[in-house]
Write a protein that holds these residues in place. Structure first.
Motif, PDB file in Angstrom:
ATOM      1  N   PRO A  61       0.822  -1.283  -0.027  1.00 11.23           N
ATOM      2  CA  PRO A  61      -0.060  -0.121   0.115  1.00 11.23           C
ATOM      3  C   PRO A  61       0.813   1.192   0.034  1.00 11.23           C
ATOM      4  N   ASN A  62       2.092   1.096   0.465  1.00 12.79           N
ATOM      5  CA  ASN A  62       2.854   2.360   0.765  1.00 12.79           C
ATOM      6  C   ASN A  62       4.030   2.393  -0.476  1.00 12.79           C
TER       7      ASN A  62
ATOM      8  N   ASP B 101      -3.501  11.275 -16.784  1.00  5.14           N
ATOM      9  CA  ASP B 101      -4.634  11.047 -15.521  1.00  5.14           C
ATOM     10  C   ASP B 101      -5.853  12.304 -15.947  1.00  5.14           C
ATOM     11  N   PHE B 102      -7.063  11.872 -15.441  1.00  3.94           N
ATOM     12  CA  PHE B 102      -8.101  12.907 -15.633  1.00  3.94           C
ATOM     13  C   PHE B 102      -8.023  14.169 -14.835  1.00  3.94           C
ATOM     14  N   HIS B 103      -7.742  13.906 -13.665  1.00  6.05           N
ATOM     15  CA  HIS B 103      -7.429  15.009 -12.665  1.00  6.05           C
ATOM     16  C   HIS B 103      -6.171  14.787 -11.976  1.00  6.05           C
ATOM     17  N   GLY B 104      -5.168  14.781 -12.696  1.00  5.66           N
ATOM     18  CA  GLY B 104      -3.707  14.151 -12.139  1.00  5.66           C
ATOM     19  C   GLY B 104      -3.556  15.004 -10.846  1.00  5.66           C
ATOM     20  N   GLU B 105      -2.684  14.562  -9.805  1.00  2.00           N
ATOM     21  CA  GLU B 105      -1.929  14.896  -8.828  1.00  2.00           C
ATOM     22  C   GLU B 105      -0.791  15.348  -9.518  1.00  2.00           C
ATOM     23  N   ASN B 106       0.002  15.132 -10.552  1.00  2.00           N
ATOM     24  CA  ASN B 106       1.227  15.306 -11.066  1.00  2.00           C
ATOM     25  C   ASN B 106       2.300  15.113 -10.190  1.00  2.00           C
TER      26      ASN B 106
ATOM     27  N   THR C 283       1.685   6.967  -3.480  1.00  2.00           N
ATOM     28  CA  THR C 283       1.661   5.878  -2.930  1.00  2.00           C
ATOM     29  C   THR C 283       0.597   5.148  -3.567  1.00  2.00           C
ATOM     30  N   ALA C 284       0.777   3.810  -3.419  1.00  2.37           N
ATOM     31  CA  ALA C 284      -0.163   2.639  -4.197  1.00  2.37           C
ATOM     32  C   ALA C 284      -1.712   2.971  -3.493  1.00  2.37           C
ATOM     33  N   SER C 285      -1.920   3.315  -2.360  1.00  2.00           N
ATOM     34  CA  SER C 285      -3.036   3.623  -1.751  1.00  2.00           C
ATOM     35  C   SER C 285      -3.577   4.884  -2.479  1.00  2.00           C
ATOM     36  N   GLU C 286      -3.030   6.138  -2.868  1.00  4.85           N
ATOM     37  CA  GLU C 286      -3.279   7.120  -3.470  1.00  4.85           C
ATOM     38  C   GLU C 286      -3.640   6.861  -4.730  1.00  4.85           C
ATOM     39  N   VAL C 287      -2.867   5.756  -5.564  1.00  5.20           N
ATOM     40  CA  VAL C 287      -3.382   5.609  -6.873  1.00  5.20           C
ATOM     41  C   VAL C 287      -4.827   5.172  -7.018  1.00  5.20           C
ATOM     42  N   PHE C 288      -5.039   4.393  -6.264  1.00  2.02           N
ATOM     43  CA  PHE C 288      -6.302   4.021  -6.049  1.00  2.02           C
ATOM     44  C   PHE C 288      -7.254   5.211  -5.640  1.00  2.02           C
TER      45      PHE C 288
END
Length: 558
Positions: A294-295, A313-318, A322-327
């Motif tokens: 997850p991290n 990405d549609f609304h990318g964080e750029n 983390t894998a959890s944030e990907v989700f």
């Protein structure tokens, strides 16, 4: 005196001979009756003297899990003729067409002018018309009592129960399954005839829940000006189908509606690119294989270039996620990186294990084969990771989703009652219990902080994943046509039920700029769960209010 004795002896001989003859005749009759008893179908064919004796085979009732009747037999009358007994064909044609103007006079005259012993004239005649024709008193014209199928639930369960044809034979849905399961064989040997009681066929479907889901989907279609919608509820621990709705649907009492393409069963007979809902399975295979935790950090900056293709990405964080944030942020770039790290062969193995490569194995005959890429280059690995390039049915998605959060066990869905123990016997492990627990945590994270916030229902601890997929068209994808989905489970700490809602081509609501799944599919799931939760005996729980929780639990137990 001697003559009298001779006469008496002769009389006794004749009487003895007569008795012997009677005994012989009785023996022959008895033997014949025994033979006929051992050959009932032969006996019936020999002694059937009238079409009225050839009654139509009966069908068992179909009932929901609570015993509510979904399909049953009703008696009806059908008009027939014995042409060889018609004395005046012209008169018969004239009189019949006066009462039944829908009959073709020329065809009727042709049918009645033969020497046949039996011919159908009209099936399922109303009681009023039957009385009128009967009062005509035409020799050689009569009515045969048949059975016709009636569906009290109408459109609510149309795609599940299916329907029968004019001869009361199942040709769609579970009606067809019942026939293929042995009813036809029983009928052929005379063991399923009218008047014989057949045990009802009990389903796992709950009619109350089915009605609530259908109602909320109808509201969603109207609210978001969509063209269609699908709703599925599965018991996560048994894979029983509690509800399956596909709108527009059809009324099995009017089976001709089933021929309209728009009324197809999208839940099982339609295949779609499901979009970001598929990130559920990408994260699951990454966690289960040890490719990520997850991290784990994944670079989601800019674009991911694969050959001539650039993934964004549609609304990318750029930034690095983390894998959890990907989700949570539904990153296409992050999901692609997980799939590429996993490798093509392992990705395909997992997808096949989840059931995405095969026609779904269930009791309904209407089940589509997924559309799977014939080759698996790096760009396919990436696009499949976020639900593009592979097309499956909504039922595939719901069942695989249930396996993700129920501890990692996959089993085919069923429309018949099944216990958890029975499911475990036929189930197979697709991910580890630890990976399943991590997926439940991700579902909850997305439900609280991510795109699933609009699916929250007080007391029910809902978690899930949104998916907004641009629809494939010739030459690419349509920017203004989407298939939106929300895959949810509740209560997410110990999932009892999985809910999938899919809305086809929703439009933005007035005053809003977006029509993504978080704005329509997610709130529709919330509406469904708030209505069906109590029906499914899932007691709402509120943190810090143990007294209320205990009271609700006691109320449900009573």
């Amino acid at each position: 005196m001697r003559r009298k004795s001779v006469r008496n002896d002769g009389s006794r001989g004749r009487i003895a001979l007569l008795l012997a003859g009677c005994v012989a005749i009785f023996g022959v009759i008895s033997a014949r009756l025994v033979a006929l008893a051992n050959a009932p179908t032969v006996a019936a064919s020999i002694y059937a003297t009238s079409p009225q004796d050839d009654v139509q085979a009966a069908r068992p009732d179909i009932v929901d899990r609570n015993g509510e009747v979904l399909a049953t037999d009703l008696a009806t009358a059908s008009l027939y003729a014995e042409p060889r007994n018609i004395t005046d064909v012209d008169e018969a044609v004239y009189l019949l067409t006066q009462e039944l103007p829908e009959l073709d006079p020329e065809k009727l005259r042709k049918d009645l002018s033969t020497e046949r012993g039996f011919v159908w004239l009209k099936r399922e005649v109303s009681g009023r018309k039957r009385e009128a024709v009967h009062n005509l008193g035409i020799p050689g014209i009569g009515f045969l009592t048949e059975t016709t199928r009636f569906y009290p639930g109408g459109s609510t369960v149309g795609h599940i129960v299916g329907h029968t044809n004019i001869d009361n034979a199942g040709i769609a849905g579970l009606e067809k399954t019942i026939d293929s399961g042995g009813l036809s064989a029983l009928q052929s040997v005379g063991l399923a005839r009218k008047g014989r009681d057949l045990a009802p066929v009990r389903l796992s479907v709950d009619l109350r829940v089915q009605h609530a889901v259908r109602d909320e989907l109808s509201r969603a279609i109207e609210r978001y000006q969509a063209v269609a919608a699908v709703g599925i509820i599965l018991n996560a621990k048994t894979m029983e189908v509690v509800s399956m709705v596909s709108l527009p649907d059809y009324d099995p009492n009017q089976p001709e509606q089933a021929l309209e393409q728009v009324r197809m069963n999208r839940a099982m007979a339609g295949v779609y690119e499901m979009g970001s809902v598929f990130k559920t399975f990408t994260l699951a295979m990454g966690l289960d294989s040890g490719t990520i935790t997850p991290n784990s950090l994944l670079d989601a900056r800019g674009k991911l270039q694969i050959g001539k293709y650039a993934i964004g990405d549609f609304h990318g964080e750029n930034r690095v996620l983390t894998a959890s944030e990907v989700f949570k942020y539904s990153s296409n770039i992050g999901s692609s990186r997980i799939a590429l790290a996993l490798g093509a062969e392992r990705q395909k193995e997992y997808l096949k294990s989840f059931g995405f490569f095969d026609r779904i194995d269930t009791e309904l005959p209407e089940a589509a084969q997924p559309l799977v890429p014939s080759s698996w280059p790096r760009i396919t690995q990436a696009t499949v990771s976020f639900g593009h390039g592979i097309s499956v049915t909504p039922m595939h998605t719901a069942v695989a989703g249930a396996a993700m959060i129920n501890g990692g066990i996959y089993a085919p869905p069923t429309f018949f009652p099944r216990s958890e123990a029975e499911m475990m016997k036929i189930g197979r492990r697709v991910i580890s219990p630890q990976a399943s627990k991590q997926m439940r945590d991700l579902f909850l994270l997305n439900g609280v902080e991510g795109s699933g916030k609009n699916a929250r229902v007080p007391g029910y601890n809902v978690g899930g994943k949104t998916g907004t997929a641009e629809k494939a068209v010739k030459g690419g994808y349509a920017k203004n046509k989407r298939l939106n989905s929300f895959l949810a489970a509740f209560p997410i700490d110990d999932p009892q039920y999985v809910v999938l809602v899919t809305i086809d081509e929703p439009k933005p609501e007035p005053g809003k700029h977006y029509a993504t799944a978080g704005w329509n599919a997610a709130p529709t799931v919330a509406n469904v769960i708030s209505r069906v939760g109590p029906m499914l005996h899932v007691a709402p729980r509120f943190p810090g209010d143990d007294a209320i929780e205990r009271a609700i639990t006691v109320a449900y137990q009573e």
